[in-house]
Scaffold this motif. Structure first.
Motif, PDB file in Angstrom:
ATOM      1  N   ARG B 110      -0.962  61.198  13.956  1.00 30.12           N
ATOM      2  CA  ARG B 110      -0.952  59.946  13.630  1.00 30.12           C
ATOM      3  C   ARG B 110      -1.399  58.897  15.146  1.00 30.12           C
ATOM      4  O   ARG B 110      -2.168  57.896  15.183  1.00 30.12           O
ATOM      5  CB  ARG B 110       0.188  59.543  13.053  1.00 30.12           C
ATOM      6  N   THR B 114      -3.893  56.203  16.052  1.00 27.45           N
ATOM      7  CA  THR B 114      -3.070  54.669  16.228  1.00 27.45           C
ATOM      8  C   THR B 114      -4.070  54.161  17.434  1.00 27.45           C
ATOM      9  O   THR B 114      -4.240  53.033  17.876  1.00 27.45           O
ATOM     10  CB  THR B 114      -1.960  55.284  16.454  1.00 27.45           C
TER      11      THR B 114
ATOM     12  N   TYR C 270       0.855  48.659  11.758  1.00 22.90           N
ATOM     13  CA  TYR C 270      -0.419  49.967  11.646  1.00 22.90           C
ATOM     14  C   TYR C 270       0.471  51.497  11.138  1.00 22.90           C
ATOM     15  O   TYR C 270      -0.090  51.421   9.842  1.00 22.90           O
ATOM     16  CB  TYR C 270      -1.228  50.430  12.631  1.00 22.90           C
ATOM     17  N   PRO C 271       1.895  51.912  11.423  1.00 25.35           N
ATOM     18  CA  PRO C 271       2.196  52.556  10.544  1.00 25.35           C
ATOM     19  C   PRO C 271       2.904  52.893   9.093  1.00 25.35           C
ATOM     20  O   PRO C 271       2.129  53.533   8.480  1.00 25.35           O
ATOM     21  CB  PRO C 271       3.352  52.602  11.733  1.00 25.35           C
ATOM     22  N   GLN C 274      -0.711  53.519   7.723  1.00 24.62           N
ATOM     23  CA  GLN C 274      -1.675  55.249   8.087  1.00 24.62           C
ATOM     24  C   GLN C 274      -0.652  55.657   6.773  1.00 24.62           C
ATOM     25  O   GLN C 274      -1.288  56.541   5.907  1.00 24.62           O
ATOM     26  CB  GLN C 274      -0.662  55.048   9.375  1.00 24.62           C
TER      27      GLN C 274
END
Lengths: 517, 303, 288
Positions: B110, B114, C270-271, C274
């Motif tokens: 992750r 990112t 974003y997370p 994601q």
């Protein structure tokens, strides 16, 4: 595939119909220009004086730089709205997209009531299309404008007996040559008077470690190259070596800088040496326009063109954090081999124009507002903001309030229109001593005025391929400076410039010059 | 094909046409309707005369373009940069996605995702600005290091030899993480039993990446590759313009920057449109060729 | 968990090494941008590339959050992005699904027409005239509608829908579901990775809207954040256009603070996305 064909055909038909809409509205403007009926205002005197009884909605488009414009509830906007009984709508367009916005508005012929034209060739083309209001017949009603704007600036780029736009003033010597006095002192050097002395000083700045950090990380001087393909930031050297500021008058004829091959060769030889010695910034080709000045503020460059208004308020405070004893002083342009001294000299070609389709009421109201900005009271207002909000008066002295920095009330005077006055950036609360220091820079430069006699004359061929030609010519000069081509190659570059369209540019520009003078 | 069959398919497709309709209207109104404006490539467009009344000049603008002494230089530079994009930049996000897919520590994965996604949100002005700090001759970080190690300074930004590598490097740096998203999404859709089967067959991680993950991306890769070919003449106007300087002009001048100086800056929309039309036509030829080839290889293609 | 073989262990090491190096290569320059926003102009001008400021300063952010234009355009951007993305996803997914059925009559023609718009366009002036004709000028609908579908997203999304097993459709048809029901209740929920991906793409596209807003909106109080950002960076972008303009020198910290503040919302969301394209979609379970 047949179906696609049908679809395409119907789309194209719709497309043409639409194109019709686009041009319908435009035919009016065409007639406005040729018949001079719709666009021209009534002669002064016959028009009834506007008594402000009717609230008018006005749109103004302004090109902006860093920070952008005001919100609609800004105190300055409110002030104008109340004072002139108007509802002002500003369009603050970022400077680098301004021309594109303008061209789109042109396609729908839907211009704001007042706007700016930055590009001289657009001004002359659109002037002929009748887009702008001729102000000549009514201007005499606005004494503050008439008394302040010079006749020369008013007439510039306009046909005889017409005034299609008000000139936006720019101080002729906004970029003044400056030098690090403390570096001179430290190395025991005299202020340079000639280009040769200038070179010696610049070289010492490079090699004798003026910042005393033990590293060879300083340069003598720098420059940059604009998108339009011009070398910027060394006008003092260009002039000293006899080059013209773009054009020069010789026996009543305009001659372009690109044909001055001997002068170019002398300058290029000088710069070639400077480049090889590390005296001239090795990154000059990568620089943005402000970089030489940034490097001066960053304690790595010793000589640069600066705006005197910002030297004391910005450059010195920043620089003195890095080098507490730093001092930036004015440097007179060094004298060239034949004794010429020349300073960067700006002629503003920006015009503020009124929409030709405006009603008489609106014309008058707008010109009143502009006239106000040229009056003593309005000038103070546009430079300093509103008393009690942006500054305070305590007896004889003025004090700036925080709102001045957050509201930025002065942007109308810096970006839109202002008096012909070099002290436009000096505020009420600035000390007299500071004001005198700044004004002295401008006055000291006056003897070295280096004017472009063809400012604002943009020929058809130039607007088509001028940038490309200039860029090629400059690229050839740069190759000489960096040592990859011999100095003689400048002859060929000049010939290529002439053959590629330069000859036509000379012819057309001279014709334009004859037409307007 | 029997007509009754078509009628049947039409009837059956009715609800689907209803789904397609809003989008189709969009394309008709906002994409095809303005396309009439392409006509100005054959005119001397004057905004005050409109599309109907501007004078027609036939192929004059195209003659000017093809006759320009710089035409071949522009073509060579443009093609060079797009080849670099195609063969260096295009595979980078695929590789990144494949590697990310192999990194099984979730937190690590992750974090990497990112961080690599971030530069997409920096405008080119900022990215090129940073590259100047790193690569400039006088006080760029790299040259400072070279000088402190007793080596000569290199004109990384001004020497024409470095322009192309730097161009593709910045592209990879800025867009790889972002472009990898689409491949990651495709990898997420892979049936996990396929990996299990591969392990069962004795494949190691490397082999299963090669024989399970990569084939799963095949369809997306082909589609993206074909679309990319259509953009062959597009080299990223802003990036090139910002990286361009007088000293690297011989390798950095492309159609986009040329037309910026000769059309957009001066509001000459006819010439701008003509050059654009020429670029699009080349893209069209390449897309059609690539799609035909892909279909022959049994791929779905883009149409 | 099974022990990894030697070759697998080597492979994993290489994977982690490459990813770590590339992440650092991306992170450091980005970190510079963030650090500049917390530093002072003097430091930026004199130090070149650095990763930790000597003097920390919050002045840039303080300035930014006092700036009315920043707050106003931030709000505008949120609105443009939210509504715009809903429009985008609705239109794109509907059309993509419709076009994903191989038996639809006219499919190929429509596909070609869509593809064609990726190559050819009328340019800004004709589009502006269309927007003007429909009376959309100065309305956010001009932005939402002119960029309603990105052909690229449509084409790729269509590919995702095509990868659905035909059995799914058959099964639901036997159950007597309508196409709408199938699309809304089965296809969309199963397409989370694709929808998440394209929602993100469109969010970013809308957030980055600059030129359309500038051209179609005359009222500058309606402008989005990108216009504000541009106004901050303008000097760095191209000085020749602003040669005559005496601007305010905000200095690099304020400029970079604006860059960071503009990118931050996209980093924060974003997370959430994601998660979706990392978890994977259990397409296999449908088959079973």
């Amino acid at each position: 595939m047949k179906k696609i064909g049908m679809l395409l055909a119907s789309v194209l038909i719709m497309g043409t119909a639409l194109a019709g809409c686009g041009s319908d509205g435009n035919s009016n403007s065409g007639s406005a220009g040729s018949g001079s009926t719709g666009g021209s205002p009534a002669a002064s005197g016959s028009a009834a004086k506007d008594d402000h009884s009717k609230k008018l909605s006005l749109t103004m488009m302004v090109s902006t730089a860093a920070g952008g414009g005001w919100t609609d509830d800004h105190p300055m906007v409110k002030y104008l709205n109340d004072k002139f009984n108007v509802d002002l709508k500003f369009q603050w367009v970022p400077g680098d997209s301004y021309n594109e916005k303008l061209n789109v508005l042109a396609a729908s012929n839907d211009f704001p009531d007042v706007f700016q034209i930055w590009d001289a060739s657009t001004y002359s083309k659109w002037m002929k299309k009748g887009v702008f209001l001729d102000l000549k017949p009514i201007l005499s009603d606005y004494p503050n404008i008439v008394n302040n704007v010079t006749d020369e600036a008013l007439a510039m780029m306009n046909p005889k007996d017409k005034v299609y736009g008000l000139p936006m003033y720019a101080p002729a010597f906004r970029s003044n040559l400056s030098i690090r006095q403390d570096w001179l002192d430290k190395l025991g050097l005299k202020t340079p008077e000639t280009v040769d002395e200038f070179y010696q000083v610049a070289k010492a700045f490079t090699t004798e470690d003026p910042d005393g950090n033990g590293k060879q990380d300083t340069i003598g001087f720098s420059m940059s190259i604009s998108t339009a393909g011009e070398i910027i930031g060394i006008d003092y050297l260009k002039g000293a070596f006899g080059l013209a500021n773009a054009w020069k008058l010789e026996d009543g004829k305009l001659v372009p800088q690109q044909t001055q091959t001997e002068e170019w060769k002398a300058l290029a030889t000088y710069l070639r040496q400077a480049y090889a010695d590390g005296v001239l910034d090795k990154d000059f080709a990568v620089n943005k326009e402000r970089d030489p000045w940034n490097k001066l503020e960053g304690n790595t460059n010793g000589i640069a063109e600066v705006n005197p208004n910002e030297v004391y308020k910005q450059s010195l405070p920043v620089l003195q954090k890095l080098a507490p004893e730093a001092d930036i002083v004015q440097l007179a342009p060094p004298a060239g081999p034949t004794g010429i001294r020349a300073a960067n000299t700006i002629t503003s070609t920006t015009k503020i124009v009124l929409n030709a389709k405006l009603s008489e009421e609106k014309q008058q109201r707008i010109l009143e507002i502009i006239d106000y900005m040229f009056s003593d009271e309005g000038y103070l207002w546009s430079k300093n903001g509103i008393e009690g909000i942006h500054y305070e008066k305590n007896g004889d002295t003025y004090e700036k309030l925080d709102a001045f920095d957050s509201d930025r009330p002065q942007i109308l005077s810096t970006w839109f229109i202002r008096r012909f006055d070099p002290s436009i950036q000096i505020r009420l609360w600035d000390e007299q001593e500071y004001a005198d220091k700044v004004m002295a820079w401008f006055e000291n430069t006056e003897p070295y005025r280096w004017t472009n006699p063809a400012a604002g004359l943009i020929s058809e061929t130039y607007s088509k391929s001028g940038i490309q030609l200039d860029q090629k010519f400059t690229a050839a000069i740069v190759k000489v400076i960096t040592g990859s081509e011999p100095v003689e190659s400048i002859d060929a570059a000049s010939k290529a410039w002439l053959a590629g369209g330069g000859d036509k540019i000379i012819e057309e520009t001279n014709a334009l010059y004859a037409e307007l003078n | 094909m029997p007509s009754s069959d078509i009628r049947g398919r039409l009837r059956r497709g009715l609800p689907l046409y209803a789904l397609i309709l809003p989008g189709a209207l969009y394309f008709l109104l906002f994409r095809y309707l303005p396309m009439g404006g392409i006509a100005i490539a054959f005119q001397n467009y004057d905004p005050f005369e409109g599309f109907l009344h501007s004078p027609w000049v036939g192929l004059e603008h195209f003659r000017r373009l093809f006759g320009d002494s710089d035409f071949w230089l522009l073509l060579r530079n443009t093609l060079f940069l797009s080849m670099l994009n195609l063969f260096v930049f295009f595979p980078a996000p695929i590789l990144l996605a494949l590697l990310l897919n192999e990194a099984r520590i979730r937190l690590f994965r992750r974090a990497v995702q990112t961080v690599t996604y971030l530069p997409h949100f920096l405008s080119w002005v900022v990215v090129v600005g940073i590259s100047v700090l790193l690569f400039s001759t006088q006080d760029g970080a790299i040259n400072e290091w070279l000088v402190s190690h007793g080596k000569e300074r290199i004109g990384l930004l001004t020497d024409p030899a470095y322009f192309r590598p730097l161009y593709v490097l910045l592209n990879v740096w800025k867009e790889s993480g972002w472009s990898a998203i689409i491949f990651l999404a495709a990898l997420a859709s892979v049936d996990p039993t396929l990996y299990e089967a591969a392990v069962m067959d004795g494949a190691n991680r490397w082999k299963s990446m090669l024989h399970v993950s990569l084939p799963a991306l095949r369809g997306v890769i082909v589609v993206l590759f074909i679309l990319r070919l259509g953009q062959t003449m597009e080299t990223g106007f802003e990036q090139v313009l910002l990286m361009q300087n007088t000293m690297n002009l011989d390798v950095s001048d492309v159609f986009d920057t040329y037309v910026y100086r000769n059309g957009i800056l001066i509001g000459e929309y006819s010439y701008t449109t003509a050059v654009g039309l020429f670029k699009s036509a080349i893209g069209l030829v390449l897309i059609v060729a690539a799609n035909t080839w892909a279909k022959r290889k049994g791929e779905e293609g883009v149409y | 968990m099974k022990r990894l073989s030697i070759s697998d262990r080597l492979f994993v090491w290489i994977v982690y090494a490459i990813l770590t190096i590339s992440t650092l290569a991306v992170a450091l320059p980005f970190l510079y941008v963030v650090m500049v926003s917390f530093s002072t102009k003097a430091e930026v001008l004199s130090r070149g590339f650095f990763l930790l400021p000597k003097t920390w300063s919050l002045d840039a952010y303080q300035y930014l959050f006092r700036e009315k234009n920043f707050l106003l355009s931030f709000r505008n951007s949120l609105w443009i992005t939210l509504v715009g993305t809903v429009v985008n996803i609705a239109l794109t997914s509907m059309m993509a699904y419709g076009l994903s059925k191989p038996w639809i009559v006219g499919r190929r023609a429509l596909n070609i027409l869509v593809l064609f718009t990726m190559l050819f366009n009328g340019g800004i002036i004709p589009t502006y005239l269309v927007v003007n004709t429909f009376g959309l000028l100065n309305s956010y609908w001009a932005i939402w509608l002119t960029a309603a579908i990105a052909p690229f997203n449509l084409i790729v999304m269509r590919g995702f829908f095509q990868s659905f097993p035909p059995e799914l459709e058959e099964a639901s048809r036997i159950d007597g579901c309508s196409e709408f029901y199938l699309f809304r209740k089965i296809v969309l929920p199963l397409s989370t990775p694709a929808i998440a991906t394209f929602t993100l793409f469109y969010l970013v596209q809308n957030w980055n809207t600059y030129f359309n807003a500038l051209i179609y909106l005359n009222d500058s109080t309606k402008w989005p954040l990108q216009v504000f950002l541009r106004q901050m960076l303008i000097e760095a972008a191209d000085s020749s256009m602003t040669l005559e303009i005496e601007g305010f020198e905000f200095g690099p910290p304020v400029k970079m603070a604006t860059v960071v503040a503009t990118a931050l919302p996209l980093l924060l969301i974003y997370p959430f996305f994601q998660k979706h394209f990392n978890q994977g979609m259990m397409l296999g379970s449908v088959k079973g």
